[in-house]
Scaffold this motif. Sequence first.
Motif, PDB file in Angstrom:
ATOM      1  N   LYS A  13       0.828  -1.209   0.000  1.00 56.14           N
ATOM      2  CA  LYS A  13       0.000   0.000   0.000  1.00 56.14           C
ATOM      3  C   LYS A  13       0.859   1.255   0.000  1.00 56.14           C
ATOM      4  O   LYS A  13       1.780   1.396   0.794  1.00 56.14           O
ATOM      5  CB  LYS A  13      -0.917  -0.008   1.228  1.00 56.14           C
ATOM      6  N   GLY A  14       0.529   2.150  -0.919  1.00 58.11           N
ATOM      7  CA  GLY A  14       1.261   3.406  -1.022  1.00 58.11           C
ATOM      8  C   GLY A  14       2.527   3.323  -1.847  1.00 58.11           C
ATOM      9  O   GLY A  14       3.101   4.355  -2.199  1.00 58.11           O
ATOM     10  N   ARG A  15       2.973   2.121  -2.158  1.00 55.66           N
ATOM     11  CA  ARG A  15       4.191   1.974  -2.963  1.00 55.66           C
ATOM     12  C   ARG A  15       3.916   1.288  -4.297  1.00 55.66           C
ATOM     13  O   ARG A  15       4.561   1.590  -5.295  1.00 55.66           O
ATOM     14  CB  ARG A  15       5.242   1.168  -2.195  1.00 55.66           C
ATOM     15  N   PHE A  16       3.003   0.330  -4.300  1.00 53.56           N
ATOM     16  CA  PHE A  16       2.733  -0.459  -5.496  1.00 53.56           C
ATOM     17  C   PHE A  16       1.356  -0.094  -6.048  1.00 53.56           C
ATOM     18  O   PHE A  16       0.421   0.164  -5.279  1.00 53.56           O
ATOM     19  CB  PHE A  16       2.756  -1.954  -5.180  1.00 53.56           C
ATOM     20  N   THR A  17       1.226  -0.145  -7.367  1.00 56.66           N
ATOM     21  CA  THR A  17      -0.045   0.150  -8.015  1.00 56.66           C
ATOM     22  C   THR A  17      -0.291  -0.838  -9.145  1.00 56.66           C
ATOM     23  O   THR A  17       0.594  -1.049  -9.983  1.00 56.66           O
ATOM     24  CB  THR A  17      -0.063   1.570  -8.600  1.00 56.66           C
ATOM     25  N   ILE A  18      -1.484  -1.424  -9.144  1.00 58.05           N
ATOM     26  CA  ILE A  18      -1.883  -2.324 -10.223  1.00 58.05           C
ATOM     27  C   ILE A  18      -2.754  -1.541 -11.190  1.00 58.05           C
ATOM     28  O   ILE A  18      -3.669  -0.822 -10.769  1.00 58.05           O
ATOM     29  CB  ILE A  18      -2.637  -3.537  -9.676  1.00 58.05           C
ATOM     30  N   SER A  19      -2.483  -1.703 -12.465  1.00 57.23           N
ATOM     31  CA  SER A  19      -3.289  -1.046 -13.490  1.00 57.23           C
ATOM     32  C   SER A  19      -3.426  -1.992 -14.675  1.00 57.23           C
ATOM     33  O   SER A  19      -2.863  -3.088 -14.684  1.00 57.23           O
ATOM     34  CB  SER A  19      -2.653   0.282 -13.906  1.00 57.23           C
ATOM     35  N   ARG A  20      -4.147  -1.537 -15.660  1.00 53.36           N
ATOM     36  CA  ARG A  20      -4.408  -2.382 -16.826  1.00 53.36           C
ATOM     37  C   ARG A  20      -4.392  -1.524 -18.075  1.00 53.36           C
ATOM     38  O   ARG A  20      -4.540  -0.296 -17.997  1.00 53.36           O
ATOM     39  CB  ARG A  20      -5.775  -3.053 -16.679  1.00 53.36           C
ATOM     40  N   ASN A  21      -4.300  -2.173 -19.213  1.00 55.36           N
ATOM     41  CA  ASN A  21      -4.387  -1.409 -20.460  1.00 55.36           C
ATOM     42  C   ASN A  21      -5.801  -1.461 -21.004  1.00 55.36           C
ATOM     43  O   ASN A  21      -6.625  -2.281 -20.582  1.00 55.36           O
ATOM     44  CB  ASN A  21      -3.364  -1.921 -21.474  1.00 55.36           C
ATOM     45  N   ASN A  22      -6.099  -0.590 -21.935  1.00 55.74           N
ATOM     46  CA  ASN A  22      -7.459  -0.495 -22.471  1.00 55.74           C
ATOM     47  C   ASN A  22      -7.838  -1.717 -23.294  1.00 55.74           C
ATOM     48  O   ASN A  22      -9.029  -2.036 -23.406  1.00 55.74           O
ATOM     49  CB  ASN A  22      -7.604   0.766 -23.318  1.00 55.74           C
ATOM     50  N   ALA A  23      -6.867  -2.370 -23.854  1.00 54.25           N
ATOM     51  CA  ALA A  23      -7.166  -3.546 -24.667  1.00 54.25           C
ATOM     52  C   ALA A  23      -7.587  -4.737 -23.820  1.00 54.25           C
ATOM     53  O   ALA A  23      -8.159  -5.700 -24.334  1.00 54.25           O
ATOM     54  CB  ALA A  23      -5.954  -3.925 -25.514  1.00 54.25           C
ATOM     55  N   GLY A  24      -7.319  -4.662 -22.527  1.00 51.53           N
ATOM     56  CA  GLY A  24      -7.735  -5.730 -21.621  1.00 51.53           C
ATOM     57  C   GLY A  24      -6.847  -6.947 -21.619  1.00 51.53           C
ATOM     58  O   GLY A  24      -7.220  -7.978 -21.058  1.00 51.53           O
ATOM     59  N   ASN A  25      -5.665  -6.843 -22.218  1.00 47.21           N
ATOM     60  CA  ASN A  25      -4.825  -8.034 -22.282  1.00 47.21           C
ATOM     61  C   ASN A  25      -3.519  -7.905 -21.494  1.00 47.21           C
ATOM     62  O   ASN A  25      -2.670  -8.791 -21.569  1.00 47.21           O
ATOM     63  CB  ASN A  25      -4.509  -8.383 -23.736  1.00 47.21           C
TER      64      ASN A  25
END
Length: 122
Positions: A63-75
Amino acid sequence: QLQASGGGSRQAGGSLTLSCGASGGTFNRFSAAWFRQTPVKEREFVGAMRWHRGQTSYADFAKGRFTISRNNAGNTVYLQMNSLLPEDTAVYYCAASLSSTVSNNIGAYQYWGPGTLVTVSS
């Protein structure tokens, strides 16, 4: 099939972004997660994302250091790691689950990719 990439070596305080690609498919019906493991510790939960609405959940150390994200293509799902510490040194794994909820339980994830090594030096 999942494939994690982006591992490498950093000095403490540095940043690194890992990627997890879904070969031949997308994450659109899944929840995606990152786990990590060292030779002396069991595989532990890092964070997860519920794909449908992007809800995320993180381990306390992330928490506060790591971030999960995704791309728009969903892959592709990403794990952005900042303010790295030597104790973040581990093999990082991405995983996917057909569950609609995020979970920190290894058993909740049906699909796993080979890991990618992150080494943080002091």
